[in-house]
Design an enzyme around this catalytic site. Structure first.
Site, mmCIF file in Angstrom:
data_model
loop_
_atom_site.group_PDB
_atom_site.id
_atom_site.type_symbol
_atom_site.label_atom_id
_atom_site.label_comp_id
_atom_site.label_asym_id
_atom_site.label_seq_id
_atom_site.Cartn_x
_atom_site.Cartn_y
_atom_site.Cartn_z
ATOM 1 N N THR A 163 -7.197 3.276 -5.366
ATOM 2 C CA THR A 163 -7.382 3.402 -3.912
ATOM 3 C C THR A 163 -8.679 2.758 -3.442
ATOM 4 O O THR A 163 -8.766 2.292 -2.297
ATOM 5 C CB THR A 163 -7.344 4.873 -3.452
ATOM 6 N N ILE A 182 -8.625 2.892 2.346
ATOM 7 C CA ILE A 182 -7.627 3.708 3.055
ATOM 8 C C ILE A 182 -6.818 4.433 1.976
ATOM 9 O O ILE A 182 -5.644 4.141 1.721
ATOM 10 C CB ILE A 182 -6.738 2.846 3.972
ATOM 11 N N HIS A 183 -7.478 5.385 1.335
ATOM 12 C CA HIS A 183 -6.938 6.032 0.144
ATOM 13 C C HIS A 183 -5.517 6.557 0.343
ATOM 14 O O HIS A 183 -4.631 6.339 -0.491
ATOM 15 C CB HIS A 183 -7.830 7.201 -0.275
ATOM 16 N N ASP A 184 -5.304 7.276 1.455
ATOM 17 C CA ASP A 184 -4.060 8.023 1.598
ATOM 18 C C ASP A 184 -2.856 7.162 1.945
ATOM 19 O O ASP A 184 -1.711 7.651 1.911
ATOM 20 C CB ASP A 184 -4.235 9.117 2.656
ATOM 21 N N VAL A 216 -2.083 4.628 0.109
ATOM 22 C CA VAL A 216 -1.619 4.064 -1.167
ATOM 23 C C VAL A 216 -0.321 4.704 -1.650
ATOM 24 O O VAL A 216 0.592 3.986 -2.095
ATOM 25 C CB VAL A 216 -2.727 4.131 -2.236
#
Length: 319
Positions: A196, A241-243, A245
């Protein structure tokens, strides 16, 4: 029969949760949302639940939202207001939602949504916040296990962390909840910091978003601007924008590379509390490792596809 992937999203919106929902909302041909549940994490449970309701209506997902755990399994919650702002969405306002949260708590809500599916259908759980709700679901309602296709998690890391030297925020927030999930033996995809951190939007993308006259672009651009001005990203060109992924992985698995591993969560009170210990020894446990740990991602394609999704929503929501 509806061939779309049946989704339950457990989240704590959260700037990157909000942008992840934009990606999902742009691909209603791929995802059938059964509901959204909330967990305390990036902000308090009241704020993240309100955000989930607002985002669902703003993006015309219009799916039910159920409020979940107010605290982790053992200790009091942390928040990440320094990164996500007082309202959790970079202090960017979204219209107040008309809908109210479902009457059931998140665990019971998820259990009922899963068991209501026809016998031959299964659900994918996507978890982008602490794993309190999902862990309690698997412990309290074992009957759902056979109805879960896989659990796709944003959390953890093979090496390093972003809250401590060893722990990523979502897992550190509730290691005991996370341990219940990783010990479940169910198929899991772990989208941790290894991948991420490579998937984000840069300042050039932010400027591009803010220049457009789009309903969604404006909101995403302003949230991204808040992200990039926050202490964690102030000196960086790109915000992870980790979430987004987990959704991007389900849409475009060809962008990612990973390995099957055993993953255990450190629930000690020591300096490694909240670490996800990834065991690459495939033969050590005598069976195939249950967790696909993503390690690499195509940064350019991730950014391209995410921007395309936001721009498509501009057109869709202007109709």
């Amino acid at each position: 029969m509806d061939s779309r992937r049946k989704i339950l999203l457990d989240c704590d919106p959260g700037i990157d949760d909000a942008i992840a929902l934009c990606l999902a909302a742009a691909h209603t041909e791929a995802f059938c949302f059964l509901g959204i549940t909330t967990v305390a994490g990036n902000q308090t449970i009241e704020k993240v639940t309100d955000n989930a309701l607002r985002l669902s209506e703003f993006l015309k997902l219009d799916v039910p939202v159920a409020q979940g755990a107010r605290t982790p399994v053992i200790r009091e919650p942390l928040t990440a207001s320094g990164i996500h702002g007082k309202n959790g969405l970079g202090d960017v306002p979204f219209p107040r939602a008309e809908a109210e949260p479902a009457g059931e708590n998140a665990v019971l809500f998820m259990r009922n949504k899963i068991m209501e599916l026809p016998a031959q259908e299964k659900v994918t759980l996507i978890a982008t916040g602490p794993l309190t709700n999902v862990g309690l679901l698997l412990k309290a309602c074992p009957e759902v296990r056979e109805r879960i296709q896989e659990i796709v998690i944003m959390g953890g890391a093979c090496t390093g962390g972003n809250v401590t030297a060893n722990a990523e925020f979502n897992i550190y927030e509730d290691p005991e909840g996370a341990a219940m999930v990783f010990l479940s033996g169910l198929p899991i995809v772990m989208c941790g910091l290894d991948v991420t951190a490579k998937c984000g939007l840069n300042r050039e993308a932010m400027a591009f978003l803010l220049e457009r006259d789009g309903k969604v672009s404006e909101k995403v651009g302003k949230m991204l601007q808040f992200y990039l001005d926050s202490p964690g990203y102030r000196d960086k060109e790109t915000a992870s924008i980790h979430d987004a992924v987990p959704f991007m992985y389900l849409l475009h698995p060809e962008l990612f590379q990973g390995e099957k591993m055993y993953v255990q969560v450190d629930c000690s009170q020591g300096i490694s509390r909240g670490a996800t210990v990834c065991d690459r020894r495939s033969s050590a446990h005598g069976q195939e490792p249950p967790v696909m740990v993503l390690l690499k991602g195509d940064s350019d394609k991730f950014r391209e596809y995410l921007l395309e999704a936001v721009f498509s929503l501009d057109e869709k929501l202007s109709e």
